[in-house]
Every structure is written in structure tokens, then in C-alpha cells.
Design a protein around this motif. Structure first.
Motif, PDB file in Angstrom:
ATOM      1  N   ASP A 174    -104.586 -23.119 -44.645  1.00  0.00           N
ATOM      2  CA  ASP A 174    -105.165 -23.752 -43.468  1.00  0.00           C
ATOM      3  C   ASP A 174    -104.340 -23.459 -42.215  1.00  0.00           C
ATOM      4  OD1 ASP A 174    -107.056 -25.232 -42.103  1.00  0.00           O
ATOM      5  OD2 ASP A 174    -106.204 -27.172 -42.608  1.00  0.00           O
ATOM      6  N   TYR A 175    -103.022 -23.349 -42.367  1.00  0.00           N
ATOM      7  CA  TYR A 175    -102.156 -23.019 -41.230  1.00  0.00           C
ATOM      8  C   TYR A 175    -100.953 -22.244 -41.727  1.00  0.00           C
ATOM      9  CZ  TYR A 175     -98.922 -23.364 -37.328  1.00  0.00           C
ATOM     10  OH  TYR A 175     -98.057 -23.044 -36.319  1.00  0.00           O
ATOM     11  N   TYR A 176    -100.537 -21.240 -40.934  1.00  0.00           N
ATOM     12  CA  TYR A 176     -99.313 -20.499 -41.226  1.00  0.00           C
ATOM     13  C   TYR A 176     -98.728 -20.056 -39.891  1.00  0.00           C
ATOM     14  CZ  TYR A 176     -96.265 -17.349 -43.997  1.00  0.00           C
ATOM     15  OH  TYR A 176     -95.201 -16.737 -44.613  1.00  0.00           O
ATOM     16  N   GLY A 177     -97.547 -20.558 -39.574  1.00  0.00           N
ATOM     17  CA  GLY A 177     -96.946 -20.166 -38.308  1.00  0.00           C
ATOM     18  C   GLY A 177     -95.784 -21.059 -37.942  1.00  0.00           C
ATOM     19  N   PRO A 178     -95.422 -21.089 -36.649  1.00  0.00           N
ATOM     20  CA  PRO A 178     -94.292 -21.912 -36.214  1.00  0.00           C
ATOM     21  C   PRO A 178     -94.540 -23.389 -36.478  1.00  0.00           C
ATOM     22  CG  PRO A 178     -94.954 -20.347 -34.507  1.00  0.00           C
ATOM     23  CD  PRO A 178     -96.018 -20.314 -35.552  1.00  0.00           C
ATOM     24  N   THR A 181    -109.377 -24.516 -64.524  1.00  0.00           N
ATOM     25  CA  THR A 181    -109.122 -24.605 -65.950  1.00  0.00           C
ATOM     26  C   THR A 181    -110.358 -24.107 -66.701  1.00  0.00           C
ATOM     27  OG1 THR A 181    -110.025 -26.827 -66.336  1.00  0.00           O
ATOM     28  CG2 THR A 181    -107.800 -26.695 -65.417  1.00  0.00           C
ATOM     29  N   GLU A 182    -110.332 -24.203 -68.003  1.00  0.00           N
ATOM     30  CA  GLU A 182    -111.509 -23.803 -68.784  1.00  0.00           C
ATOM     31  C   GLU A 182    -112.701 -24.709 -68.498  1.00  0.00           C
ATOM     32  OE1 GLU A 182    -110.473 -21.817 -72.913  1.00  0.00           O
ATOM     33  OE2 GLU A 182    -109.480 -23.780 -72.743  1.00  0.00           O
ATOM     34  N   HIS A 183    -112.426 -25.918 -68.008  1.00  0.00           N
ATOM     35  CA  HIS A 183    -113.501 -26.902 -67.888  1.00  0.00           C
ATOM     36  C   HIS A 183    -113.801 -27.336 -66.464  1.00  0.00           C
ATOM     37  CE1 HIS A 183    -113.228 -27.252 -72.224  1.00  0.00           C
ATOM     38  NE2 HIS A 183    -111.946 -27.522 -72.120  1.00  0.00           N
ATOM     39  N   HIS A 184    -112.812 -27.254 -65.558  1.00  0.00           N
ATOM     40  CA  HIS A 184    -112.999 -27.835 -64.240  1.00  0.00           C
ATOM     41  C   HIS A 184    -112.392 -26.981 -63.134  1.00  0.00           C
ATOM     42  CE1 HIS A 184    -113.336 -31.633 -66.728  1.00  0.00           C
ATOM     43  NE2 HIS A 184    -114.410 -31.686 -65.979  1.00  0.00           N
ATOM     44  N   THR A 185    -112.906 -27.212 -61.930  1.00  0.00           N
ATOM     45  CA  THR A 185    -112.345 -26.650 -60.707  1.00  0.00           C
ATOM     46  C   THR A 185    -111.726 -27.799 -59.920  1.00  0.00           C
ATOM     47  OG1 THR A 185    -113.985 -24.865 -60.642  1.00  0.00           O
ATOM     48  CG2 THR A 185    -112.867 -25.413 -58.576  1.00  0.00           C
ATOM     49  N   ILE A 186    -110.448 -27.655 -59.591  1.00  0.00           N
ATOM     50  CA  ILE A 186    -109.658 -28.751 -59.038  1.00  0.00           C
ATOM     51  C   ILE A 186    -108.967 -28.276 -57.768  1.00  0.00           C
ATOM     52  CG2 ILE A 186    -107.722 -30.309 -59.494  1.00  0.00           C
ATOM     53  CD1 ILE A 186    -108.483 -29.507 -62.598  1.00  0.00           C
ATOM     54  N   LEU A 187    -109.028 -29.096 -56.736  1.00  0.00           N
ATOM     55  CA  LEU A 187    -108.319 -28.808 -55.496  1.00  0.00           C
ATOM     56  C   LEU A 187    -107.165 -29.783 -55.360  1.00  0.00           C
ATOM     57  CD1 LEU A 187    -108.775 -26.897 -52.929  1.00  0.00           C
ATOM     58  CD2 LEU A 187    -109.383 -29.038 -51.785  1.00  0.00           C
ATOM     59  N   ILE A 188    -105.972 -29.254 -55.115  1.00  0.00           N
ATOM     60  CA  ILE A 188    -104.806 -30.095 -54.900  1.00  0.00           C
ATOM     61  C   ILE A 188    -104.434 -30.067 -53.424  1.00  0.00           C
ATOM     62  CG2 ILE A 188    -102.368 -30.458 -55.456  1.00  0.00           C
ATOM     63  CD1 ILE A 188    -102.921 -29.358 -58.219  1.00  0.00           C
ATOM     64  N   ASP A 189    -104.598 -31.201 -52.773  1.00  0.00           N
ATOM     65  CA  ASP A 189    -104.321 -31.469 -51.359  1.00  0.00           C
ATOM     66  C   ASP A 189    -105.313 -30.762 -50.437  1.00  0.00           C
ATOM     67  OD1 ASP A 189    -102.396 -33.272 -51.971  1.00  0.00           O
ATOM     68  OD2 ASP A 189    -100.725 -32.149 -51.133  1.00  0.00           O
ATOM     69  N   GLY A 190    -105.676 -31.482 -49.373  1.00  0.00           N
ATOM     70  CA  GLY A 190    -106.776 -31.058 -48.523  1.00  0.00           C
ATOM     71  C   GLY A 190    -106.415 -30.643 -47.106  1.00  0.00           C
ATOM     72  N   CYS A 191    -105.162 -30.303 -46.840  1.00  0.00           N
ATOM     73  CA  CYS A 191    -104.756 -29.698 -45.569  1.00  0.00           C
ATOM     74  C   CYS A 191    -105.124 -30.548 -44.354  1.00  0.00           C
ATOM     75  CB  CYS A 191    -105.332 -28.296 -45.470  1.00  0.00           C
ATOM     76  SG  CYS A 191    -104.788 -27.174 -46.760  1.00  0.00           S
ATOM     77  N   VAL A 192    -105.372 -29.883 -43.226  1.00  0.00           N
ATOM     78  CA  VAL A 192    -105.523 -30.565 -41.938  1.00  0.00           C
ATOM     79  C   VAL A 192    -106.970 -30.909 -41.632  1.00  0.00           C
ATOM     80  CG1 VAL A 192    -105.094 -30.402 -39.455  1.00  0.00           C
ATOM     81  CG2 VAL A 192    -103.483 -29.365 -41.068  1.00  0.00           C
ATOM     82  N   GLY A 193    -107.888 -29.992 -41.945  1.00  0.00           N
ATOM     83  CA  GLY A 193    -109.299 -30.225 -41.653  1.00  0.00           C
ATOM     84  C   GLY A 193    -109.680 -29.826 -40.247  1.00  0.00           C
ATOM     85  N   ASN A 194    -110.976 -29.889 -39.980  1.00  0.00           N
ATOM     86  CA  ASN A 194    -111.528 -29.532 -38.676  1.00  0.00           C
ATOM     87  C   ASN A 194    -112.048 -30.766 -37.943  1.00  0.00           C
ATOM     88  OD1 ASN A 194    -111.020 -26.835 -39.000  1.00  0.00           O
ATOM     89  ND2 ASN A 194    -113.155 -26.231 -39.322  1.00  0.00           N
ATOM     90  N   VAL A 213    -104.972 -34.392 -46.371  1.00  0.00           N
ATOM     91  CA  VAL A 213    -106.281 -34.997 -46.682  1.00  0.00           C
ATOM     92  C   VAL A 213    -107.390 -34.565 -45.727  1.00  0.00           C
ATOM     93  CG1 VAL A 213    -105.194 -37.037 -47.699  1.00  0.00           C
ATOM     94  CG2 VAL A 213    -105.841 -37.072 -45.280  1.00  0.00           C
ATOM     95  N   GLY A 214    -107.085 -33.721 -44.741  1.00  0.00           N
ATOM     96  CA  GLY A 214    -108.053 -33.432 -43.690  1.00  0.00           C
ATOM     97  C   GLY A 214    -109.378 -32.878 -44.181  1.00  0.00           C
ATOM     98  N   TRP A 215    -109.319 -31.984 -45.163  1.00  0.00           N
ATOM     99  CA  TRP A 215    -110.557 -31.399 -45.672  1.00  0.00           C
ATOM    100  C   TRP A 215    -111.223 -32.268 -46.746  1.00  0.00           C
ATOM    101  CZ3 TRP A 215    -113.740 -28.233 -43.554  1.00  0.00           C
ATOM    102  CH2 TRP A 215    -113.272 -27.317 -42.594  1.00  0.00           C
ATOM    103  N   ASN A 216    -110.708 -33.476 -46.948  1.00  0.00           N
ATOM    104  CA  ASN A 216    -111.448 -34.413 -47.795  1.00  0.00           C
ATOM    105  C   ASN A 216    -112.854 -34.638 -47.256  1.00  0.00           C
ATOM    106  OD1 ASN A 216    -109.204 -34.772 -49.362  1.00  0.00           O
ATOM    107  ND2 ASN A 216    -108.889 -36.933 -48.850  1.00  0.00           N
ATOM    108  N   THR A 217    -112.963 -34.591 -45.912  1.00  0.00           N
ATOM    109  CA  THR A 217    -114.254 -34.843 -45.267  1.00  0.00           C
ATOM    110  C   THR A 217    -114.546 -33.772 -44.227  1.00  0.00           C
ATOM    111  OG1 THR A 217    -113.224 -36.241 -43.571  1.00  0.00           O
ATOM    112  CG2 THR A 217    -114.028 -37.353 -45.568  1.00  0.00           C
ATOM    113  N   ARG A 218    -115.808 -33.701 -43.854  1.00  0.00           N
ATOM    114  CA  ARG A 218    -116.210 -32.851 -42.745  1.00  0.00           C
ATOM    115  C   ARG A 218    -117.254 -33.585 -41.923  1.00  0.00           C
ATOM    116  NH1 ARG A 218    -119.383 -27.837 -45.762  1.00  0.00           N
ATOM    117  NH2 ARG A 218    -120.364 -29.052 -47.414  1.00  0.00           N
TER     118      ARG A 218
END
Length: 308
Positions: free
Chosen positions: A26-30, A76-89, A133-138
Motif C-alpha cells: 500500500d505504501y513504500y517510501g520515506p 492455504t488449501e482451504h482458505h484465502t486470508i488477508l493479514i492486516d489491511g494497510c491504510v485504505g483510500n 485496518v484501512g482496507w477493512n472498508t471502502r
């Protein structure tokens, strides 16, 4: 980084046993000025390790640390999981210019990593700060709605209670203004929130474990698959300068004494058991294993072994 692995969103991911892990940026820089982020850091600390800190992790000219903010997509073999939701828009973050009213193609990066929002089964949050948590919602038609309509969002109960602005004992934190209202409460109102205690496990592979200090309910997420062992450590450690100098604390630590205890416990465990550490804010190559630093005596000190 070890040849053959690409953990960026356009690569094929890092394979640990039957689990595939891909970084979604989501972000890479200073980042912040060094002693704003770390009030007790000293120039000689960066100087002593400039051979590997500069320029990748620290810019001496600007005195700014390099920061990345990313999610980990775990399949995994059974699920798609997201760990942490960054900043969001489109989030109002008036006290942090880098986070305020952003409009970044994070969803497109998630798609390139191989997942659409509706395919995510679980969102696991190490803690509930704005950049996790930012990308938890839009924003849809003026309303904050869950970004991942079919997912259960896993929060530590203690962490949720800390940031629930409706509670009479809520303690205001300027840096986290609006976060509960736009990125956490809509999940609860949609019925997609799952409040868990220490030890909750997904797929018998990913376990939520207490790692308090940075926040009261901060968690690390342990991955164990066959002979593979990794830790998604959230903000237990923010920057590689905290490896040789783990006593360097972050301005954003809620309890810096407990944060240090947790950081030392995690780093020692990574050394003792050869655990792969997957932080949320380390610059490239993003992940590392840990070894003791024999050159600093009288204090706990560690060094990175970069890559998987």
C-alpha cells in the motif's frame, strides 16, 4: 533474498509447505524523521550498521527511515486470508499527511496477487491502528462498507474494546481519529466481526497469540505448516534498527516496557527455532530470519538474515 522467491504482489509468492504468502503493498517510501518515530534512537546507532541499513532502510541526508505498509495474502488449501489491511483510500487522517485521503490502486495489486475481495475468507488484524485496518472498508455511495463481503474479520477482543469510541472508558488518541468509525465499526454493524481470544486458530495453521505492548490487545499470528514456522509480527518491531537495538521504542507504543518484553521474546524465539519473521513495515527484502549479534555485549542484540 533467497533466489527463486518473489513476495511482491506481482510475483508467485513465498511457498511455505502448502501455504503461499504474497505481499500486497500500500505504501513504500520515506517514513518519519528517525527520532520522531524512535525518540531515543541516536545517530551512532545508524552509523554502526550503515553497511546494511543505508540506503535501503535509512536515508542519512533526510534523516528519515524507509517505511513500507503492506498486507500479507495467505492462501492455504482451504482458505484465502488477508493479514492486516494497510491504510485504505479516502480515509480522513488529518494528523498524518501520508495517510490522509489517499487514492491508491491497492485493490488492483490484490488482484495481481491472485485474489478478488469476494474471494477473501478471513481478514486477520494484528491490531487496530490506522495503517493496519484501512482496507477493512471502502467508500460506496457515501457509506463505509466491508471491502471483503464474504470474509470474517478476526479482531482481538481486548484490542476492539480498547478502540471502541462508544465506551465510557475510551481514551482518545489523536493519531487514531476516525479509525474506529470508518474502518472497524462498519465491520461490526455488518455482522462480519469475530472477536477472539489468545489461541484462536484458522485452518489449524494460523494462530492468534497475544503480543501486547504496542497496543493493549496487539497480537502476533503464528504460521506452522509441517516443518515450516513463521511469525506475522505486526508492530512488535517497526524497523530493522530495532534488531541490534531492541530497546529502541516507538513513539506509537502504548506501553514501551511491555513492548520491549514482547519484542525480546519474539526475537529470541525466532533465533532459537529458526522462525521466519514477516514484519509489516520492513523495506525490501521484507522478511528475515534472526541471529544474535555477538559484537554488542552486555545488552540483547540481534541481526537479520535477509530473505526466506
Amino acid at each position: 533474498m533467497t533466489s527463486g522467491f518473489d513476495i511482491n504482489c506481482c510475483g508467485h509468492g513465498l511457498q511455505l509447505g502448502k501455504v503461499e504468502i504474497t505481499r500486497v503493498q500500500d505504501y513504500y517510501g520515506p517514513g518519519f524523521i528517525s527520532n520522531f518515530m524512535f525518540p531515543e534512537v541516536r545517530p551512532e546507532m545508524f552509523e554502526a550498521h550503515k553497511d546494511w541499513l543505508v540506503p535501503t532502510f535509512y536515508n542519512p541526508e533526510s534523516d528519515k527511515i524507509t517505511s513500507t505498509i503492506h498486507s500479507w495474502l495467505v492462501r492455504t488449501e482451504h482458505h484465502t486470508i488477508l493479514i492486516d489491511g494497510c491504510v485504505g483510500n479516502h480515509k480522513e487522517r488529518p494528523h498524518n499527511e501520508r495517510f490522509n485521503m489517499r487514492n491508491e490502486p491497492w485493490l488492483e495489486r490484490l488482484a495481481r496477487a491472485g485474489a478478488r475481495p469476494e474471494e477473501v475468507d478471513f481478514v486477520m488484524c494484528t491490531h487496530l491502528h490506522a495503517d493496519h485496518v484501512g482496507w477493512n472498508t471502502r467508500l460506496v455511495d457515501g457509506r463505509w462498507v466491508p471491502t471483503f463481503p464474504n470474509a470474517k474479520y478476526i479482531f482481538s477482543r481486548k484490542e476492539f474494546e480498547r478502540w471502541d469510541t462508544r465506551r465510557p472508558d475510551y481514551v482518545h488518541t489523536t493519531a487514531e481519529e476516525n479509525v474506529f468509525e470508518d474502518s472497524i465499526l462498519p465491520i461490526a454493524e455488518a455482522g462480519q466481526m469475530l472477536l477472539v481470544e489468545d489461541g484462536y486458530t484458522v485452518d489449524d495453521l494460523l494462530t492468534v497469540e497475544s503480543a501486547i505492548g504496542h497496543t493493549p490487545g496487539h497480537a502476533k499470528i503464528r504460521l506452522k505448516d509441517q516443518h515450516h514456522h513463521a511469525l506475522f509480527c505486526g508492530d512488535v518491531i517497526h524497523h530493522p534498527i530495532q534488531l541490534p537495538y531492541p530497546e529502541v521504542w516507538s513513539r506509537f507504543d502504548d506501553d514501551r516496557v511491555k513492548a520491549l518484553e514482547t519484542r525480546l521474546a519474539v526475537l529470541n524465539e525466532c533465533v532459537d527455532h529458526n522462525i521466519l519473521m514477516l514484519p509489516m513495515h520492513f523495506a525490501e527484502p521484507f522478511v528475515c530470519r534472526i541471529k544474535h549479534n555477538p559484537e554488542r555485549t552486555g545488552h540483547p542484540s540481534f541481526l537479520p538474515i535477509w530473505g526466506p
